[in-house]
Design a protein around this motif. Structure first.
Motif, mmCIF file in Angstrom:
data_model
loop_
_atom_site.group_PDB
_atom_site.id
_atom_site.type_symbol
_atom_site.label_atom_id
_atom_site.label_comp_id
_atom_site.label_asym_id
_atom_site.label_seq_id
_atom_site.Cartn_x
_atom_site.Cartn_y
_atom_site.Cartn_z
ATOM 1 N N TYR A 194 -0.628 -10.789 -2.036
ATOM 2 C CA TYR A 194 0.598 -10.313 -1.393
ATOM 3 C C TYR A 194 0.620 -10.738 0.067
ATOM 4 O O TYR A 194 -0.417 -11.062 0.644
ATOM 5 C CB TYR A 194 0.700 -8.799 -1.528
ATOM 6 C CG TYR A 194 -0.199 -8.068 -0.577
ATOM 7 C CD1 TYR A 194 0.339 -7.489 0.559
ATOM 8 C CD2 TYR A 194 -1.563 -8.011 -0.774
ATOM 9 C CE1 TYR A 194 -0.480 -6.844 1.461
ATOM 10 C CE2 TYR A 194 -2.388 -7.366 0.121
ATOM 11 C CZ TYR A 194 -1.839 -6.792 1.231
ATOM 12 O OH TYR A 194 -2.649 -6.174 2.125
ATOM 13 N N ARG A 225 -2.449 -12.968 1.414
ATOM 14 C CA ARG A 225 -3.845 -12.593 1.236
ATOM 15 C C ARG A 225 -4.152 -12.711 -0.253
ATOM 16 O O ARG A 225 -3.335 -12.328 -1.089
ATOM 17 C CB ARG A 225 -4.066 -11.128 1.642
ATOM 18 C CG ARG A 225 -3.943 -10.863 3.127
ATOM 19 C CD ARG A 225 -5.019 -9.879 3.546
ATOM 20 N NE ARG A 225 -6.311 -10.468 3.260
ATOM 21 C CZ ARG A 225 -7.419 -9.782 2.983
ATOM 22 N NH1 ARG A 225 -7.387 -8.475 2.947
ATOM 23 N NH2 ARG A 225 -8.545 -10.402 2.743
ATOM 24 N N TYR A 260 0.862 -1.177 0.000
ATOM 25 C CA TYR A 260 0.000 0.000 0.000
ATOM 26 C C TYR A 260 0.901 1.231 0.000
ATOM 27 O O TYR A 260 2.049 1.187 0.439
ATOM 28 C CB TYR A 260 -0.908 0.003 1.239
ATOM 29 C CG TYR A 260 -2.020 -1.007 1.121
ATOM 30 C CD1 TYR A 260 -3.216 -0.674 0.529
ATOM 31 C CD2 TYR A 260 -1.858 -2.315 1.574
ATOM 32 C CE1 TYR A 260 -4.239 -1.605 0.396
ATOM 33 C CE2 TYR A 260 -2.861 -3.255 1.446
ATOM 34 C CZ TYR A 260 -4.053 -2.893 0.855
ATOM 35 O OH TYR A 260 -5.056 -3.826 0.720
ATOM 36 N N HIS A 288 -7.143 -8.398 -3.666
ATOM 37 C CA HIS A 288 -8.419 -7.789 -3.267
ATOM 38 C C HIS A 288 -8.384 -6.282 -3.448
ATOM 39 O O HIS A 288 -7.315 -5.678 -3.521
ATOM 40 C CB HIS A 288 -8.734 -8.132 -1.808
ATOM 41 C CG HIS A 288 -7.697 -7.626 -0.856
ATOM 42 N ND1 HIS A 288 -6.494 -8.268 -0.652
ATOM 43 C CD2 HIS A 288 -7.652 -6.512 -0.077
ATOM 44 C CE1 HIS A 288 -5.771 -7.597 0.210
ATOM 45 N NE2 HIS A 288 -6.434 -6.513 0.584
ATOM 46 N N HIS A 293 -10.300 -2.877 -1.608
ATOM 47 C CA HIS A 293 -11.122 -2.473 -0.455
ATOM 48 C C HIS A 293 -12.095 -1.365 -0.821
ATOM 49 O O HIS A 293 -11.758 -0.474 -1.614
ATOM 50 C CB HIS A 293 -10.223 -1.887 0.642
ATOM 51 C CG HIS A 293 -9.312 -2.850 1.288
ATOM 52 N ND1 HIS A 293 -9.630 -3.529 2.440
ATOM 53 C CD2 HIS A 293 -8.048 -3.225 0.975
ATOM 54 C CE1 HIS A 293 -8.609 -4.276 2.803
ATOM 55 N NE2 HIS A 293 -7.635 -4.115 1.927
HETATM 56 FE FE FE Z 1 -5.785 -5.074 1.980
#
Ligand code: FE
Ligand code: DHB
Length: 265
Positions: free
Chosen positions: A178, A199, A144, A202, A204
């Motif tokens: 990731y 994970r 991120y 995805h 969000h």
């Molecule tokens: Fe996330």
């Protein structure tokens, strides 16, 4: 002054912790290792690293309370869009953007995607005007924007407000799977349990509108091999989506259509 709810919940928590220690014959050394894990999580946490939340997430606690909080009482056959955990990487104040904006900055590679759909009332199917869609996802390197000094501030984030037709649209990336940050106590806990930190890919969302219950959720790419073993247990069938090839758009090779269905308070 303690509320009745707080008194009851705390008494119950203490009871369960004692039962846990008795049942497992926890020794002083083992308890101290647990204390150190909590302290280490506290020391590691910063404005952009919420290790306490990560610890809760790898034991499935955020997913569990998400289910408990949003358990549906509705008997209707159509349902509001399912919720999923917030996770530790949401940021307030993402830029407000016009429809069809591109939230991807300085990432020429990656699977550029046109995402669009309608925010609707789940009972009437009517479009909702003035709904806000707040979106965030990772770069192809699995980071991120706040984890990565090479990305511009608020990269891969945006907020969109629907007009009369309830429609939203923007350019983003088809996300990549990731690992959650696993160089701290949460990673150690995963290793102790022989579990990986991955994970599934995805995106969000927080979707909100006046008079409607906000929905915190994530969508998941059907092609991802980690759909069935998400490190933080957030996947739900209704949130798995299909990215389709897109032709004739020099900004995107993929397209994703997804409607969000909200319930009134
Ligand atoms: Fe996330
Ligand atoms: C977690 C959630 C995320 O969405 C993510 O990208 C990383 C970690 C979590 O629940 O810990």
């Amino acid at each position: 002054k303690a509320s009745p709810r707080m008194r009851k919940v705390m008494a119950s928590m203490i009871q369960h912790i004692h039962d846990f220690a008795r049942e497992n014959e926890i020794t002083v050394d083992e308890w101290m290792a647990g204390v150190e894990m909590i302290n280490e999580a506290g020391r590691m946490s910063t404005a952009v690293r919420n290790e306490g939340q990560l610890l809760c997430d790898v034991i499935g606690l955020e997913s569990l309370v998400d289910d408990i909080t949003y358990k549906l009482t509705s008997e209707s056959s159509s349902l509001p869009t399912s919720t999923a955990i917030l996770g530790p990487f949401w940021r307030a104040d993402a830029p407000r953007l016009e429809m069809d904006s591109n939230i991807v900055h300085n990432i020429p590679d990656g699977d550029h995607t046109y995402m669009h759909g309608t925010v609707k009332d789940f009972l009437t199917d009517e479009p909702i005007e003035g709904a806000e869609l707040d979106v965030w996802h990772t770069a192809p390197n699995g980071l991120y924007e706040q984890q990565d000094e090479n990305q511009v501030d608020f990269n891969l984030r945006g907020r969109f407000t629907t007009g009369k037709d309830g429609k939203y649209s923007f350019y983003c990336l088809r996300p990549t799977s990731y690992p959650i940050p696993n160089d701290g106590p949460a990673g150690k806990l995963l290793a102790l349990l022989d579990r990986h930190p991955m994970r599934p890919a995805h995106i969000h969302f927080i979707v909100s509108a006046p008079k409607y219950k906000p929905i915190i959720t994530q969508i998941f790419d059907r092609r991802d091999k980690h759909l069935t073993d998400d490190a933080v247990f957030a996947v739900k069938d209704s949130l798995v989506v299909d990215f389709l090839p897109r032709q004739g758009d020099d900004q995107a090779d993929f397209e994703l259509q997804y409607d969000f269905n909200l319930a009134t308070f």
